[in-house]
Design an enzyme around this catalytic site. Structure first.
Site, mmCIF file in Angstrom:
data_model
loop_
_atom_site.group_PDB
_atom_site.id
_atom_site.type_symbol
_atom_site.label_atom_id
_atom_site.label_comp_id
_atom_site.label_asym_id
_atom_site.label_seq_id
_atom_site.Cartn_x
_atom_site.Cartn_y
_atom_site.Cartn_z
ATOM 1 N N TRP A 173 88.982 -37.457 54.549
ATOM 2 C CA TRP A 173 89.623 -38.742 54.825
ATOM 3 C C TRP A 173 91.018 -38.552 55.417
ATOM 4 O O TRP A 173 91.975 -39.197 54.998
ATOM 5 C CB TRP A 173 89.681 -39.613 53.573
ATOM 6 C CG TRP A 173 88.338 -39.869 52.960
ATOM 7 C CD1 TRP A 173 87.880 -39.405 51.755
ATOM 8 C CD2 TRP A 173 87.269 -40.630 53.529
ATOM 9 N NE1 TRP A 173 86.589 -39.822 51.537
ATOM 10 C CE2 TRP A 173 86.186 -40.583 52.623
ATOM 11 C CE3 TRP A 173 87.110 -41.343 54.720
ATOM 12 C CZ2 TRP A 173 84.974 -41.213 52.864
ATOM 13 C CZ3 TRP A 173 85.895 -41.968 54.968
ATOM 14 C CH2 TRP A 173 84.854 -41.911 54.048
ATOM 15 N N GLN A 290 92.283 -82.029 50.623
ATOM 16 C CA GLN A 290 93.129 -81.473 49.569
ATOM 17 C C GLN A 290 92.788 -80.014 49.259
ATOM 18 O O GLN A 290 93.693 -79.183 49.081
ATOM 19 C CB GLN A 290 93.010 -82.327 48.293
ATOM 20 C CG GLN A 290 93.624 -83.703 48.434
ATOM 21 C CD GLN A 290 93.496 -84.525 47.162
ATOM 22 O OE1 GLN A 290 92.895 -84.092 46.176
ATOM 23 N NE2 GLN A 290 94.059 -85.718 47.169
ATOM 24 N N GLU A 374 96.286 -43.804 49.517
ATOM 25 C CA GLU A 374 97.648 -43.568 49.032
ATOM 26 C C GLU A 374 97.889 -44.223 47.672
ATOM 27 O O GLU A 374 98.959 -44.748 47.395
ATOM 28 C CB GLU A 374 98.667 -44.012 50.079
ATOM 29 C CG GLU A 374 98.552 -43.182 51.363
ATOM 30 C CD GLU A 374 99.528 -43.573 52.436
ATOM 31 O OE1 GLU A 374 100.594 -44.116 52.102
ATOM 32 O OE2 GLU A 374 99.242 -43.320 53.620
#
Length: 395
Positions: A173, A290, A374
């Site tokens: 990765w 709404q 990370e």
């Protein structure tokens, strides 16, 4: 402004956060936004769908010309910019696609930062100028196939052979891996974890791209193979000792994510707001209902709370007072809330939310990676939990 009058409400800046930025920061933000809008935005949906980023090296050189690579570093062609300025750049780049921000983040906050902080004067002089210019791309190789959140378990080894080092192992990765002219590789030695600079083309070193991704599809992601890679002694980063070194680099990169994730969220919010104003159902725009207004209000609140948090952390970094736990606070909150904003925006768009004619699904998919890399949300929760209680729950 006359006494008793207030500035008009700005849907794009409901808290007036632009007042916190100086003219230089606003000018930089405008320059990067214009570049990204011209060079990336018209093409990135197609890149994502095809799983490619054509002419990434050309884009890197252009980003270097903008001063966006290693921009908080000083000397060697780096801009020496503030942390807040860097954050604004990350925000604008990720507003078009996470892949572009990842290219800049890995280059500057991981690879260049590691060389600047832990490298020798010779290593800095050799690598930082071409990396700042975007002529050389770097990558940061810490994660392994079996060890992501637990880097202490890494299996990549570096052994002494005479005056050289020999590296053997696999990394997984790795953003920019197959593009990199130099890889910052972390390996276990008899004396603990150390960092090494591995130039592309070194015998025994290979990178192969990871295909079939559902996220960050326009980003180059690779597996690195190190099969008896022999390096001279001066390839070692002399200032890097133990896991604190790579983890310190990750902290710097996580700070950019605190801002960047909100770029993706901003684009999705703006898309949903525009859609709600123009899409008609039951004879009127859906923004007049709404439930839709409640969604838009909640998205705006979380987006701009996150921006205020990012600005605060940036000011602390500029003052030298930003703690790792505070970076974890920012990444945990802002990525989590950015992903929720994107998911809510997708519901406002209804069936159109899944179409690549709109950016929402692309950003939502990209943030699934940002949520994990990370440091997963769970890891940042444990970092904060340890800081709050004084008790270590990692083991």
């Amino acid at each position: 402004m006359a006494a008793g009058t207030l500035p008009p409400f700005d849907p794009a800046d409901p808290l007036g956060l632009d007042d916190l930025l100086d003219g230089t920061d606003r000018a930089l933000r405008g320059t990067v936004r214009a570049w990204a809008g011209e060079r990336v935005l018209p093409h990135v949906a197609g890149w994502h769908e095809r799983g490619e980023m054509p002419d990434v090296r050309g884009l890197a050189r252009e980003l270097g010309a903008l001063g966006a690579l290693g921009m908080t570093l000083t000397g060697h062609g780096c801009a020496g910019a503030s942390a807040v300025a860097y954050g604004l750049v990350c925000l604008e780049l990720e507003a078009v696609d996470s892949a572009v921000r990842s290219l800049v983040s890995v280059q500057g906050s991981l690879a260049m930062y590691a060389i600047d902080r832990f490298g020798s004067p010779e290593q800095r002089a050799r690598w930082l100028p071409p990396m700042a210019a975007g002529e050389t791309i770097g990558c940061f190789a810490l994660t392994e196939p079996e060890h992501g959140s637990d880097p202490a378990g890494m299996r990549t080894r570096a052994e002494r052979r005479g005056g050289d080092w020999v590296l053997t192992g696999r990394k997984m990765w790795i953003t920019n891996g197959s593009l990199a002219g130099v890889a910052v590789v972390w390996a276990r030695t008899d004396d603990g974890v150390r960092g090494f600079l591995v130039p592309a083309g070194t015998e025994g070193f290979a990178a192969r791209d990871i295909r079939h991704k559902g996220s960050l599809r326009a980003s180059v992601t690779s597996e690195l193979l190190l099969d008896g890679v022999r390096l001279p002694a001066d390839a070692e980063l002399p200032g890097a000792r133990g896991l604190r070194a790579p983890l310190g680099c990750l902290g710097h990169a996580r700070y950019g994510i605190v801002w960047g994730a909100l770029g993706a969220a901003r684009t999705c919010f703006e898309t949903a707001l525009d859609y709600a104003r123009t899409r008609e159902q039951f004879g009127r725009p859906i923004g007049g209902f709404q439930l839709t207004q409640a969604k838009l209000a909640d998205m705006a609140v979380e987006l701009h709370k996150g921006l205020l948090l990012a600005w605060h952390l940036g000011r602390r970094m500029d003052a030298g007072r930003l703690r790792p736990e505070q970076v974890s606070f920012g990444k945990l909150n802002n990525v989590r809330e950015a992903l929720e904003i994107c998911r809510t925006a997708r519901t406002v768009l209804g069936a159109n939310g899944i179409s690549f004619e709109y950016p929402v699904m692309r950003h939502m998919a990209n943030l699934e990676s940002v949520l994990t890399y990370e440091g997963t949300s769970e890891m940042h929760q444990l970092i904060l939990g340890k800081a709050l209680t004084g008790l270590d729950a990692f083991a």
